[in-house]
Scaffold this motif. Structure first.
Motif, PDB file in Angstrom:
ATOM      1  N   ASP A  31      74.295  50.453   3.065  1.00 44.25           N
ATOM      2  CA  ASP A  31      73.405  50.583   2.524  1.00 44.25           C
ATOM      3  C   ASP A  31      72.156  50.107   3.076  1.00 44.25           C
ATOM      4  N   SER A  32      70.780  51.508   3.310  1.00 40.38           N
ATOM      5  CA  SER A  32      69.533  50.735   3.198  1.00 40.38           C
ATOM      6  C   SER A  32      68.648  51.108   1.815  1.00 40.38           C
ATOM      7  N   PRO A  33      67.761  50.603   1.114  1.00 37.28           N
ATOM      8  CA  PRO A  33      67.272  50.350  -0.548  1.00 37.28           C
ATOM      9  C   PRO A  33      67.089  52.040  -0.500  1.00 37.28           C
ATOM     10  N   GLY A  34      66.984  53.017   0.161  1.00 34.77           N
ATOM     11  CA  GLY A  34      66.869  54.373  -0.135  1.00 34.77           C
ATOM     12  C   GLY A  34      68.658  55.328   0.089  1.00 34.77           C
ATOM     13  N   GLY A  35      69.463  54.467  -0.402  1.00 37.31           N
ATOM     14  CA  GLY A  35      70.357  54.725  -0.782  1.00 37.31           C
ATOM     15  C   GLY A  35      71.718  54.787   1.144  1.00 37.31           C
ATOM     16  N   GLY A  36      71.344  55.251   1.879  1.00 38.94           N
ATOM     17  CA  GLY A  36      71.704  55.267   3.535  1.00 38.94           C
ATOM     18  C   GLY A  36      72.080  54.426   3.921  1.00 38.94           C
ATOM     19  N   ALA A  37      72.531  54.190   5.015  1.00 37.99           N
ATOM     20  CA  ALA A  37      72.465  53.309   6.445  1.00 37.99           C
ATOM     21  C   ALA A  37      71.037  53.838   7.576  1.00 37.99           C
ATOM     22  N   ALA A  38      71.208  52.611   7.537  1.00 37.63           N
ATOM     23  CA  ALA A  38      69.561  52.667   8.602  1.00 37.63           C
ATOM     24  C   ALA A  38      71.089  52.320  10.228  1.00 37.63           C
ATOM     25  N   ILE A  39      70.473  52.602  11.111  1.00 43.00           N
ATOM     26  CA  ILE A  39      70.845  52.896  12.425  1.00 43.00           C
ATOM     27  C   ILE A  39      68.703  53.037  13.517  1.00 43.00           C
ATOM     28  N   ALA A  40      68.916  51.288  14.060  1.00 41.28           N
ATOM     29  CA  ALA A  40      68.073  50.785  14.148  1.00 41.28           C
ATOM     30  C   ALA A  40      68.228  50.504  16.287  1.00 41.28           C
ATOM     31  N   LEU A  41      67.094  50.045  16.634  1.00 41.53           N
ATOM     32  CA  LEU A  41      67.425  49.255  17.649  1.00 41.53           C
ATOM     33  C   LEU A  41      66.617  47.907  18.056  1.00 41.53           C
ATOM     34  N   ALA A  42      67.670  47.189  18.765  1.00 35.42           N
ATOM     35  CA  ALA A  42      67.060  45.745  18.698  1.00 35.42           C
ATOM     36  C   ALA A  42      67.026  45.329  20.097  1.00 35.42           C
ATOM     37  N   GLY A 123      83.229  38.035  13.857  1.00 33.53           N
ATOM     38  CA  GLY A 123      82.423  37.240  14.012  1.00 33.53           C
ATOM     39  C   GLY A 123      80.918  37.110  14.349  1.00 33.53           C
ATOM     40  N   ASP A 124      80.795  38.369  14.357  1.00 36.19           N
ATOM     41  CA  ASP A 124      78.738  38.357  14.437  1.00 36.19           C
ATOM     42  C   ASP A 124      78.903  37.579  13.550  1.00 36.19           C
ATOM     43  N   ALA A 125      78.590  36.995  13.171  1.00 37.65           N
ATOM     44  CA  ALA A 125      77.508  35.851  11.602  1.00 37.65           C
ATOM     45  C   ALA A 125      75.924  36.065  10.959  1.00 37.65           C
ATOM     46  N   ALA A 126      75.785  36.368  12.288  1.00 40.58           N
ATOM     47  CA  ALA A 126      74.139  36.921  11.428  1.00 40.58           C
ATOM     48  C   ALA A 126      73.554  37.763  12.749  1.00 40.58           C
ATOM     49  N   PRO A 127      72.716  38.603  12.348  1.00 39.89           N
ATOM     50  CA  PRO A 127      71.440  39.411  13.148  1.00 39.89           C
ATOM     51  C   PRO A 127      71.883  38.915  14.465  1.00 39.89           C
ATOM     52  N   GLY A 128      71.597  39.581  15.836  1.00 39.13           N
ATOM     53  CA  GLY A 128      71.942  39.795  16.652  1.00 39.13           C
ATOM     54  C   GLY A 128      72.606  38.825  18.008  1.00 39.13           C
ATOM     55  N   ASP A 129      73.237  38.541  16.939  1.00 36.90           N
ATOM     56  CA  ASP A 129      75.029  38.450  17.552  1.00 36.90           C
ATOM     57  C   ASP A 129      75.528  39.254  17.855  1.00 36.90           C
ATOM     58  N   VAL A 130      76.621  39.116  18.893  1.00 37.56           N
ATOM     59  CA  VAL A 130      76.921  40.049  19.769  1.00 37.56           C
ATOM     60  C   VAL A 130      78.499  39.525  19.968  1.00 37.56           C
ATOM     61  N   ASN A 131      78.965  38.758  19.723  1.00 42.99           N
ATOM     62  CA  ASN A 131      80.659  38.216  20.068  1.00 42.99           C
ATOM     63  C   ASN A 131      81.111  39.244  20.406  1.00 42.99           C
ATOM     64  N   GLY A 132      81.546  40.437  19.963  1.00 47.04           N
ATOM     65  CA  GLY A 132      82.045  40.948  20.271  1.00 47.04           C
ATOM     66  C   GLY A 132      82.260  42.132  21.819  1.00 47.04           C
ATOM     67  N   GLN A 133      80.760  42.082  21.809  1.00 43.89           N
ATOM     68  CA  GLN A 133      80.995  42.379  23.702  1.00 43.89           C
ATOM     69  C   GLN A 133      81.744  42.802  24.533  1.00 43.89           C
ATOM     70  N   GLY A 134      82.628  43.288  24.987  1.00 42.51           N
ATOM     71  CA  GLY A 134      83.726  42.941  25.694  1.00 42.51           C
ATOM     72  C   GLY A 134      85.043  42.752  25.626  1.00 42.51           C
ATOM     73  N   LEU A 135      85.551  42.648  23.984  1.00 41.87           N
ATOM     74  CA  LEU A 135      86.493  41.916  23.558  1.00 41.87           C
ATOM     75  C   LEU A 135      87.130  42.779  24.562  1.00 41.87           C
ATOM     76  N   ASP A 136      88.764  42.322  24.906  1.00 42.02           N
ATOM     77  CA  ASP A 136      90.137  43.440  24.907  1.00 42.02           C
ATOM     78  C   ASP A 136      89.550  44.018  26.196  1.00 42.02           C
ATOM     79  N   GLY A 137      88.429  44.277  26.561  1.00 33.11           N
ATOM     80  CA  GLY A 137      88.128  45.378  27.533  1.00 33.11           C
ATOM     81  C   GLY A 137      87.843  46.181  26.700  1.00 33.11           C
ATOM     82  N   GLU A 138      88.093  46.519  24.845  1.00 38.87           N
ATOM     83  CA  GLU A 138      87.682  48.200  24.435  1.00 38.87           C
ATOM     84  C   GLU A 138      86.107  48.361  23.647  1.00 38.87           C
TER      85      GLU A 138
END
Length: 153
Positions: A31-42, A123-138
């Motif tokens: 949840d963001s400070p306003g009470g809802g989740a935020a979806i952004a681009l990076a 498995g993503d420990a920090a913002p910007g990690d993409v360790n899950g990308q392509g796992l199991d091809g799924e």
């Protein structure tokens, strides 16, 4: 012996991190400070991808269909759902019309983008990690257009 213990302890620790705290087993509300989740681009090595309000990478599961999650309890232990108690905010570049909600048992709201329910990877420990990308091809990150980014990290 120590190496064997470490091999057992690492997956156990990841599982405990994924399962902690929420009312709905394994769900992770960001949840963001306003009470809802935020979806952004990076920006990432994969291009512009969806992240939460804290910059943590969001993924989609290719076995999910028509906005419905097919990630069971064991799956959610490793891939916690992006949930929110209120409507999600759309960050710059995110199409608010593509953010939807899927009700889960217990009243939690699993956020989707386009037809894809959104998840974190333990498995993503920090913002910007993409360790899950392509796992199991799924499991793949999602672009601003709602399409899966299927290139490697």
């Amino acid at each position: 012996m120590r190496a064997r213990t470490a091999l057992i302890a690492i997956p156990l620790a990841l599982g405990l991190v994924a399962c902690g705290g929420g009312k709905d087993s394994g769900d992770k509300a960001k949840d963001s400070p306003g009470g809802g989740a935020a979806i952004a681009l990076a920006d990432s090595d994969l291009g512009s991808i969806l992240v939460d309000g804290e910059g943590r990478t969001l993924y989609a599961f290719t076995k999910d269909k028509d906005g419905a999650s097919n990630c069971d309890a064991d799956c959610v232990a490793v891939w916690p759902a992006l949930t929110s108690s209120t409507k999600a905010a759309a960050g710059n570049g995110v199409k608010a019309s593509m953010i939807h909600e899927a009700r889960k048992s217990g009243g939690a709201v699993h956020l989707t983008y386009g037809d894809w329910p959104l998840y974190y990877y333990v498995g993503d420990a920090a913002p910007g990690d993409v360790n899950g990308q392509g796992l199991d091809g799924e499991w793949f990150v999602v672009g601003a257009d709602g399409k899966l980014v299927r290139t490697g990290a």
